[in-house]
Write an enzyme that holds these catalytic residues in place. Structure first.
Site, PDB file in Angstrom:
ATOM      1  N   LYS A  22       0.847  -1.208   0.000  1.00 13.95           N
ATOM      2  CA  LYS A  22       0.000   0.000   0.000  1.00 13.95           C
ATOM      3  C   LYS A  22       0.875   1.248   0.000  1.00 13.95           C
ATOM      4  CE  LYS A  22      -1.714   1.671   3.966  1.00 13.95           C
ATOM      5  NZ  LYS A  22      -1.458   3.090   4.214  1.00 13.95           N
ATOM      6  N   ASN A  23       1.900   1.267   0.852  1.00 16.25           N
ATOM      7  CA  ASN A  23       2.686   2.481   1.023  1.00 16.25           C
ATOM      8  C   ASN A  23       3.720   2.704  -0.071  1.00 16.25           C
ATOM      9  OD1 ASN A  23       1.126   2.943   3.210  1.00 16.25           O
ATOM     10  ND2 ASN A  23       2.657   2.369   4.726  1.00 16.25           N
ATOM     11  N   CYS A 116      -5.722  12.222  11.326  1.00 18.19           N
ATOM     12  CA  CYS A 116      -6.296  10.872  11.181  1.00 18.19           C
ATOM     13  C   CYS A 116      -6.293  10.219  12.557  1.00 18.19           C
ATOM     14  CB  CYS A 116      -5.487  10.073  10.179  1.00 18.19           C
ATOM     15  SG  CYS A 116      -3.964   9.496  10.877  1.00 18.19           S
ATOM     16  N   ARG A 121      -1.344  14.974  11.877  1.00 16.18           N
ATOM     17  CA  ARG A 121      -0.461  14.524  10.791  1.00 16.18           C
ATOM     18  C   ARG A 121       0.034  15.780  10.056  1.00 16.18           C
ATOM     19  NH1 ARG A 121      -1.480   9.051   9.588  1.00 16.18           N
ATOM     20  NH2 ARG A 121       0.308   9.071   8.213  1.00 16.18           N
ATOM     21  N   PRO A 122       0.956  16.537  10.656  1.00 18.14           N
ATOM     22  CA  PRO A 122       1.416  17.780  10.032  1.00 18.14           C
ATOM     23  C   PRO A 122       2.152  17.510   8.720  1.00 18.14           C
ATOM     24  CG  PRO A 122       2.842  17.177  11.847  1.00 18.14           C
ATOM     25  CD  PRO A 122       1.679  16.243  11.905  1.00 18.14           C
ATOM     26  N   ASP A 305       4.084   0.797  12.078  1.00 21.11           N
ATOM     27  CA  ASP A 305       2.900   0.141  11.513  1.00 21.11           C
ATOM     28  C   ASP A 305       2.749  -1.293  12.000  1.00 21.11           C
ATOM     29  OD1 ASP A 305       3.262   1.742   8.252  1.00 21.11           O
ATOM     30  OD2 ASP A 305       2.527   2.464  10.182  1.00 21.11           O
ATOM     31  N   ILE A 327       6.817   7.311  16.969  1.00 23.25           N
ATOM     32  CA  ILE A 327       6.535   7.982  15.697  1.00 23.25           C
ATOM     33  C   ILE A 327       5.246   8.794  15.758  1.00 23.25           C
ATOM     34  CG2 ILE A 327       6.189   7.670  13.218  1.00 23.25           C
ATOM     35  CD1 ILE A 327       9.013   6.906  14.118  1.00 23.25           C
ATOM     36  N   ARG A 397      -8.803  -0.348   4.168  1.00 21.22           N
ATOM     37  CA  ARG A 397      -7.924   0.670   3.569  1.00 21.22           C
ATOM     38  C   ARG A 397      -6.572   0.086   3.172  1.00 21.22           C
ATOM     39  NH1 ARG A 397      -6.571   5.198   7.143  1.00 21.22           N
ATOM     40  NH2 ARG A 397      -5.203   5.513   5.361  1.00 21.22           N
TER      41      ARG A 397
HETATM   42  C1  EPZ Z   1       3.992   6.995   6.133  1.00 14.27           C
HETATM   43  O1  EPZ Z   1       3.188   8.021   6.692  1.00 14.27           O
HETATM   44  C2  EPZ Z   1       3.100   5.772   6.028  1.00 14.27           C
HETATM   45  N1  EPZ Z   1       1.979   6.060   5.141  1.00 14.27           N
HETATM   46  C3  EPZ Z   1       2.575   5.404   7.414  1.00 14.27           C
HETATM   47  O2  EPZ Z   1       1.805   4.211   7.277  1.00 14.27           O
HETATM   48  C4  EPZ Z   1       3.764   5.109   8.316  1.00 14.27           C
HETATM   49  O3  EPZ Z   1       3.292   4.836   9.616  1.00 14.27           O
HETATM   50  C5  EPZ Z   1       4.698   6.331   8.351  1.00 14.27           C
HETATM   51  O4  EPZ Z   1       5.097   6.668   7.002  1.00 14.27           O
HETATM   52  C6  EPZ Z   1       5.954   6.072   9.159  1.00 14.27           C
HETATM   53  O5  EPZ Z   1       6.630   4.977   8.632  1.00 14.27           O
HETATM   54  C7  EPZ Z   1       2.183   6.005   3.797  1.00 14.27           C
HETATM   55  O6  EPZ Z   1       3.286   5.753   3.325  1.00 14.27           O
HETATM   56  C8  EPZ Z   1       0.987   6.254   2.937  1.00 14.27           C
HETATM   57  P1  EPZ Z   1       5.988  10.396   8.231  1.00 14.27           P
HETATM   58  P2  EPZ Z   1       3.743   9.548   6.728  1.00 14.27           P
HETATM   59  O7  EPZ Z   1       5.885  11.634   7.429  1.00 14.27           O
HETATM   60  O8  EPZ Z   1       4.472   9.836   5.482  1.00 14.27           O
HETATM   61  C9  EPZ Z   1       5.856  13.688  11.634  1.00 14.27           C
HETATM   62  C10 EPZ Z   1      -0.038   2.800   7.602  1.00 14.27           C
HETATM   63  O9  EPZ Z   1      -0.551   2.311   8.612  1.00 14.27           O
HETATM   64  N2  EPZ Z   1       5.845  14.665  10.528  1.00 14.27           N
HETATM   65  O10 EPZ Z   1       7.223   9.550   8.138  1.00 14.27           O
HETATM   66  O11 EPZ Z   1       2.616  10.425   7.100  1.00 14.27           O
HETATM   67  C11 EPZ Z   1       4.556  12.906  11.720  1.00 14.27           C
HETATM   68  O12 EPZ Z   1       3.600  13.632  12.474  1.00 14.27           O
HETATM   69  C12 EPZ Z   1       0.398   4.249   7.599  1.00 14.27           C
HETATM   70  O13 EPZ Z   1       0.188   2.179   6.525  1.00 14.27           O
HETATM   71  C13 EPZ Z   1       5.952  16.025  10.827  1.00 14.27           C
HETATM   72  O14 EPZ Z   1       6.053  16.436  11.977  1.00 14.27           O
HETATM   73  O15 EPZ Z   1       4.750   9.446   7.944  1.00 14.27           O
HETATM   74  C14 EPZ Z   1       4.983  11.639  12.411  1.00 14.27           C
HETATM   75  O16 EPZ Z   1       5.041  11.886  13.804  1.00 14.27           O
HETATM   76  C15 EPZ Z   1       0.103   4.946   8.924  1.00 14.27           C
HETATM   77  N3  EPZ Z   1       5.937  16.920   9.799  1.00 14.27           N
HETATM   78  C16 EPZ Z   1       6.404  11.409  11.895  1.00 14.27           C
HETATM   79  O17 EPZ Z   1       6.837  12.665  11.370  1.00 14.27           O
HETATM   80  C17 EPZ Z   1       5.830  16.525   8.493  1.00 14.27           C
HETATM   81  O18 EPZ Z   1       5.843  17.392   7.593  1.00 14.27           O
HETATM   82  C18 EPZ Z   1       6.514  10.374  10.800  1.00 14.27           C
HETATM   83  O19 EPZ Z   1       5.690  10.796   9.758  1.00 14.27           O
HETATM   84  C19 EPZ Z   1       5.708  15.151   8.212  1.00 14.27           C
HETATM   85  C20 EPZ Z   1       5.723  14.234   9.245  1.00 14.27           C
END
Ligand code: EPZ
Length: 417
Positions: A22-23, A116, A121-122, A305, A327, A397
């Site tokens: 998915k990711n 979410c 989710r910034p 995850d 995370i 999803r």
């Molecule tokens: C991706 O989400 C995945 N989703 C998530 O999988 C996964 O949990 C996550 O990466 C971490 O591995 C997809 O790939 C579609 P991040 P993403 O940006 O990109 C903070 C699932 O269950 N952050 O690495 O949103 C954020 O709040 C989903 O399949 C900022 O602060 O994750 C989080 O605490 C859930 N500012 C941390 O970083 C930003 O601009 C990691 O987020 C972006 C992120």
């Protein structure tokens, strides 16, 4: 609403082929916008989130055809650069369309992706990186108005290795004049898959899988054919299901090194795991034992995850296991539901302590999010009696026919609409 009925107490056996990731398919679907041709993506899982991305592509004027597990995306008809609020709210990871639209159209308008179930989710890192590439981004009433008539490559240092920010900036950088370096990039395998697709389209991208990704922008791009990698989190889920219910299974397509931190935990708990060419075997006999603290971290650390499903697998273990979720701030919403099944779990901030019990008992439980819902199924497989897992739209999803896959392994689980 649909629900799963699960009769616990049945050991698992057999083999299944792990779905496409998915990711990986989600950012790659956004990346098809970078070229004006036809991209053919195979091993695409049937998921609600994939449907949402396809709906966005069609809304933008592209045509998308599904034939079996293959999606053909023709972006020649692209006729708008704005995504409706409704579509954006359907899936928060649609933020990755921003970088692709800026590279293709030089403009984009979309609403802030909703928060979410995992907490806020910034996308501040996405926005600051895009601004560094020359995009003018304003926000009014939750809508992002973006203009980028001339993206220019530069060095971008991410304050944390955000997966989404790394992907968004890779896509935008493909449309920037000159070279872009993304420092402290996320190293998840899905980033390497995105690089593989971009290269198949003619892009000059390197370094994915390391903390430095480099893009030479404005390479002439064409449609590409690409096979999506196996879903390592789905694989982790099925391994945890076998650990929870007991039995012996074989996962085809999964690559152990992509989930080495998960298999290490399951080995420590007492499972016998084999990482062979093209698959993973897992044999779980007696009662599991508690393991050393599980701390989620960016890849190659323990994947956030897999936190919920690992917790579910350890509910009946001998001893106590400490979890630390580093995370996301809101990723323990499955705990209350696991407690309804008989789990003993104490949460304090980012820490959760699971104390193993002798038995779980069937209950009515409610999915709170994608991985939390899968964890309820993992635990229900081991519970005495029947459980009802509600709100399974969350599970749809990210898992392609979870009930069917578990049934193929001998679980007694049916879906009721
Ligand atoms: C991706 O989400 C995945 N989703 C998530 O999988 C996964 O949990 C996550 O990466 C971490 O591995 C997809 O790939 C579609 P991040 P993403 O940006 O990109 C903070 C699932 O269950 N952050 O690495 O949103 C954020 O709040 C989903 O399949 C900022 O602060 O994750 C989080 O605490 C859930 N500012 C941390 O970083 C930003 O601009 C990691 O987020 C972006 C992120």
């Amino acid at each position: 609403m649909s629900r799963f009925l699960v009769e616990g107490g049945h050991r698992l056996s057999g083999e299944l082929t792990v779905q496409g990731a998915k990711n990986s398919v989600l950012p790659i679907l956004a990346a098809t916008l970078l070229n004006r041709g036809v991209s053919v993506l195979s091993n695409c899982p049937r998921l609600r989130d994939v449907d949402a991305s396809v709906e966005i592509l069609r809304y933008l004027g592209c045509s998308v055809l599904r034939e079996g597990d293959t999606l053909s995306v023709d972006t020649s008809g692209l006729n708008r650069a704005e995504i409706s609020d409704t579509l954006m709210r359907e899936m928060r990871s649609s933020a990755v369309f921003l970088g692709a639209l800026l590279a293709r159209c030089g403009a984009a308008e979309l609403s802030y992706p909703g928060g979410c179930e995992l907490g806020p989710r910034p996308i501040d890192l996405h926005i600051s990186g895009l601004r560094a590439l020359g995009a003018a981004i304003g926000e009014e009433g939750g809508i992002l108005h973006c203009e980028a008539p001339a993206l220019r490559g530069c060095e971008i240092v991410l304050s944390l290795p955000s997966v989404g920010a790394t992907e968004n900036l890779m896509l935008a950088a493909c449309g920037a004049e000159g070279v872009t370096s993304i420092v402290n990039a996320a190293r998840e395998p899905e980033i390497a898959d995105l690089q593989g697709f971009l290269r198949a389209c003619g892009a000059k991208v390197s370094g994915a899988g390391t903390d430095l990704v480099t893009v030479e922008g404005r390479a002439p791009l064409h449609g590409g054919a690409y096979r999506i990698m196996p879903d390592r989190i789905a694989a982790a889920t099925y391994l945890c299901a076998a650990a929870s219910a007991g039995g012996a299974i074989r996962l085809l397509g999964a690559e152990e090194r992509q989930l080495a931190t998960v298999t290490a935990v399951l080995r420590e708990a007492g499972c016998v795991i084999g990482g062979e060419k093209g698959g993973i075997t897992c044999r779980c006999g007696g009662r599991l034992t508690a393991v050393h603290p599980i701390r989620t971290a960016p890849y190659p650390g323990f994947p956030t995850d897999a936190q919920a499903v690992a917790m579910a697998a350890l509910l009946r273990s001998q001893g106590s296991t400490v979890f630390e979720e580093n995370i996301f701030t809101g990723r323990y919403r499955h705990v209350d539901e696991l407690i309804r099944l008989g789990g003993v779990i104490r949460v304090s901030g980012r820490v959760a302590v699971v104390t193993g019990v002798d038995a779980l008992h069937g209950a009515k439980v409610r999915s709170t999010d994608l991985r939390g819902g899968a964890a309820l199924c993992v635990a229900a497989l081991a519970a005495e009696g029947t459980s009802e897992v509600q709100e399974i739209q969350h599970i749809d999803r990210g898992y392609e026919d979870l009930a069917g896959q578990l049934r193929a392994l001998g679980a007694q689980i049916v879906r009721e609409e």
